[in-house]
Motif scaffolding. Structure first.
Motif, mmCIF file in Angstrom:
data_model
loop_
_atom_site.group_PDB
_atom_site.id
_atom_site.type_symbol
_atom_site.label_atom_id
_atom_site.label_comp_id
_atom_site.label_asym_id
_atom_site.label_seq_id
_atom_site.Cartn_x
_atom_site.Cartn_y
_atom_site.Cartn_z
ATOM 1 N N GLY A 16 0.740 -1.249 0.000
ATOM 2 C CA GLY A 16 0.000 0.000 0.000
ATOM 3 C C GLY A 16 0.774 1.308 0.000
ATOM 4 O O GLY A 16 0.151 2.368 0.147
ATOM 5 N N GLU A 17 2.122 1.272 -0.186
ATOM 6 C CA GLU A 17 2.823 2.557 -0.231
ATOM 7 C C GLU A 17 2.273 3.419 -1.377
ATOM 8 O O GLU A 17 1.744 2.910 -2.362
ATOM 9 C CB GLU A 17 4.360 2.408 -0.363
ATOM 10 C CG GLU A 17 4.867 1.497 -1.430
ATOM 11 C CD GLU A 17 4.923 0.069 -0.938
ATOM 12 O OE1 GLU A 17 3.913 -0.626 -1.172
ATOM 13 O OE2 GLU A 17 5.932 -0.369 -0.382
ATOM 14 N N GLY A 23 -5.429 7.975 0.987
ATOM 15 C CA GLY A 23 -6.526 7.466 1.815
ATOM 16 C C GLY A 23 -6.777 5.970 1.725
ATOM 17 O O GLY A 23 -7.723 5.468 2.334
ATOM 18 N N GLN A 24 -5.954 5.247 0.956
ATOM 19 C CA GLN A 24 -6.144 3.787 0.879
ATOM 20 C C GLN A 24 -5.452 3.097 2.062
ATOM 21 O O GLN A 24 -4.500 3.640 2.611
ATOM 22 C CB GLN A 24 -5.557 3.254 -0.440
ATOM 23 C CG GLN A 24 -6.277 3.753 -1.678
ATOM 24 C CD GLN A 24 -7.712 3.258 -1.750
ATOM 25 O OE1 GLN A 24 -8.053 2.183 -1.257
ATOM 26 N NE2 GLN A 24 -8.581 4.062 -2.356
ATOM 27 N N PRO A 25 -5.910 1.891 2.428
ATOM 28 C CA PRO A 25 -5.244 1.183 3.525
ATOM 29 C C PRO A 25 -3.870 0.652 3.123
ATOM 30 O O PRO A 25 -3.639 0.374 1.940
ATOM 31 C CB PRO A 25 -6.197 0.015 3.819
ATOM 32 C CG PRO A 25 -6.999 -0.169 2.584
ATOM 33 C CD PRO A 25 -7.078 1.165 1.898
ATOM 34 N N ALA A 26 -2.994 0.542 4.094
ATOM 35 C CA ALA A 26 -1.663 -0.027 3.858
ATOM 36 C C ALA A 26 -1.280 -0.871 5.071
ATOM 37 O O ALA A 26 -1.847 -0.708 6.155
ATOM 38 C CB ALA A 26 -0.640 1.083 3.641
ATOM 39 N N ILE A 27 -0.337 -1.768 4.849
ATOM 40 C CA ILE A 27 0.144 -2.624 5.947
ATOM 41 C C ILE A 27 1.646 -2.423 6.090
ATOM 42 O O ILE A 27 2.385 -2.520 5.106
ATOM 43 C CB ILE A 27 -0.165 -4.113 5.653
ATOM 44 C CG1 ILE A 27 -1.684 -4.314 5.581
ATOM 45 C CG2 ILE A 27 0.455 -5.016 6.727
ATOM 46 C CD1 ILE A 27 -2.108 -5.714 5.176
ATOM 47 N N ALA A 28 2.071 -2.130 7.305
ATOM 48 C CA ALA A 28 3.507 -1.955 7.553
ATOM 49 C C ALA A 28 3.922 -2.802 8.747
ATOM 50 O O ALA A 28 3.125 -3.089 9.644
ATOM 51 C CB ALA A 28 3.823 -0.486 7.814
ATOM 52 N N ILE A 217 -4.681 -0.949 -5.340
ATOM 53 C CA ILE A 217 -3.672 -1.224 -4.298
ATOM 54 C C ILE A 217 -4.369 -1.385 -2.941
ATOM 55 O O ILE A 217 -4.052 -2.291 -2.166
ATOM 56 C CB ILE A 217 -2.604 -0.102 -4.259
ATOM 57 C CG1 ILE A 217 -1.765 -0.128 -5.546
ATOM 58 C CG2 ILE A 217 -1.706 -0.261 -3.024
ATOM 59 C CD1 ILE A 217 -0.739 0.995 -5.671
ATOM 60 N N GLY A 218 -5.348 -0.531 -2.681
ATOM 61 C CA GLY A 218 -6.090 -0.617 -1.416
ATOM 62 C C GLY A 218 -6.773 -1.976 -1.268
ATOM 63 O O GLY A 218 -6.758 -2.579 -0.183
ATOM 64 N N GLU A 242 1.248 -8.499 -7.478
ATOM 65 C CA GLU A 242 0.293 -7.557 -8.087
ATOM 66 C C GLU A 242 0.569 -6.127 -7.619
ATOM 67 O O GLU A 242 0.495 -5.174 -8.379
ATOM 68 C CB GLU A 242 -1.139 -7.914 -7.674
ATOM 69 C CG GLU A 242 -1.780 -8.967 -8.536
ATOM 70 C CD GLU A 242 -3.228 -9.193 -8.112
ATOM 71 O OE1 GLU A 242 -4.047 -8.268 -8.214
ATOM 72 O OE2 GLU A 242 -3.520 -10.312 -7.649
ATOM 73 N N ASN A 243 0.900 -5.999 -6.328
ATOM 74 C CA ASN A 243 1.191 -4.657 -5.789
ATOM 75 C C ASN A 243 2.417 -4.065 -6.486
ATOM 76 O O ASN A 243 2.451 -2.879 -6.833
ATOM 77 C CB ASN A 243 1.416 -4.750 -4.272
ATOM 78 C CG ASN A 243 1.330 -3.407 -3.568
ATOM 79 O OD1 ASN A 243 1.122 -3.335 -2.364
ATOM 80 N ND2 ASN A 243 1.474 -2.314 -4.303
#
Ligand code: PMV
Length: 313
Positions: A16-17, A23-28, A217-218, A242-243
């Motif tokens: 999600g970078e 405003g989209q979700p991301a995971i870190a 991406i979100g 895919e990302n």
């Protein structure tokens, strides 16, 4: 007053970078194999208010008052003093070191800020809670990122896997089953500010296709969260691939990143993508447990400046 030290980990963005800025979700995920450290020692011989900063890796050895206020180390100290309402702290010396590559997408700036804010506030007898540490680090991030999403300061402050949506409540992700990531550095440092600004320029001139990419991406971040929470780690691989493709469409990949991503997949990685701002910096590969060492070696062979394995748990 005794010496005080604080460390803060690096981080990788699993999904999600860039889209997260919109405003989209991301995971870190925090990465403890690299870290920033701030050590404070009292300087009783110096006048109250005197602060001396050393940061050997960036050849910094100067008094606080001789440095520009936009210097990120100065800004982190200033923000901490301001929030505590302390104008003239007892004199101290601050030494900052870091094993996180600068401008490599591993959160070096945010980690340095978090370590400084924690050590300065603890030294002054008022250790700040995480929510405040993260907010102050975010203010400093704005100085060198322009329009940061806030994901770096959040994951680094809390030191846990986060599902992050800008301006929303932070959610930690429980990791049902641990998994291995190989992190490899192209050795090319590209300031995140540049790639974030480029994406913004493209988005402003033609918003529709960019909004579609951000939304796609979100959706990957949402699917990935479910996979992590259910322990379906293998499913993360194709989502990472895919990302990466969508990040290529945003024009934030580079030949070096693409080469490493391909090498990791060919060496048996379940999936791979760039991580962070892009156009250099680091990439990550999801590695089956018994292939992590081979993938790391393959990445080094393919030109990575350095590589390490981290276990996400
Ligand atoms: O600091 P980096 O390079 O890991 O990038 C952070 C991720 C971006 O989405 C590109 C920027 C942001 O502020 O979220």
């Amino acid at each position: 007053m005794p010496a005080i030290s604080s460390t803060a980990p690096g981080k990788v963005i699993l999904f999600g970078e860039h889209a997260v800025v919109y405003g989209q979700p991301a995971i870190a995920i925090p990465v403890t194999e690299v870290a920033a450290k701030a050590i404070i020692t009292p300087d009783p011989a110096a006048a109250a208010g005197s602060i001396h900063i050393t940061a050997p890796q960036i050849n910094l050895d100067a008094n606080f008052t001789d440095l520009p206020s936009i210097d990120p180390l100065v800004a982190a100290i200033r923000a901490t003093l301001d929030v505590l309402g302390i104008a003239k702290p007892p004199a101290f010396r601050l030494r900052v070191t870091s094993t996180i590559p600068v401008a490599g997408g591993l959160g070096s700036g945010a980690a340095v800020s978090v370590a400084i804010i924690r050590s300065v506030s603890a030294f002054l007898g008022h250790p700040l809670p995480d929510v405040q540490v993260s907010a102050l680090a975010f203010d400093v991030e704005k100085l060198h990122h322009g329009t940061p999403s806030g994901i770096d300061n959040t994951v680094i402050t809390y030191g846990k896997a986060v599902y992050y949506i800008k301006d929303k409540r932070i959610e930690m992700i429980p990791i049902a089953k641990s998994f291995n990531l190989v992190v490899a550095d192209t050795g090319i440092s590209t300031p995140t500010k540049e790639t974030v600004a480029d994406v913004r320029r493209h988005w402003e001139s033609d918003p529709e296709p960019y909004n579609k990419i951000f939304e796609s991406i979100g959706k990957l971040a949402i699917a990935a969260r479910a996979a992590i929470e259910q322990g379906n780690n293998e499913n993360l691989g194709p989502l990472m691939n895919e990302n990466h493709e969508l990040l290529q469409k945003l024009d934030v990949s580079s030949p070096d990143l693409d080469k490493l991503v391909l090498a990791a997949r060919e060496a048996g990685g379940w999936g791979a993508k760039l991580s962070g701002g892009g156009r250099g910096g680091n990439m990550i590969a999801l590695a089956p447990r018994d292939r992590a060492d081979e993938i790391k070696t393959a990445l080094e062979f393919a030109g990575a400046k350095s590589a390490f394995i981290t276990v996400v748990k």
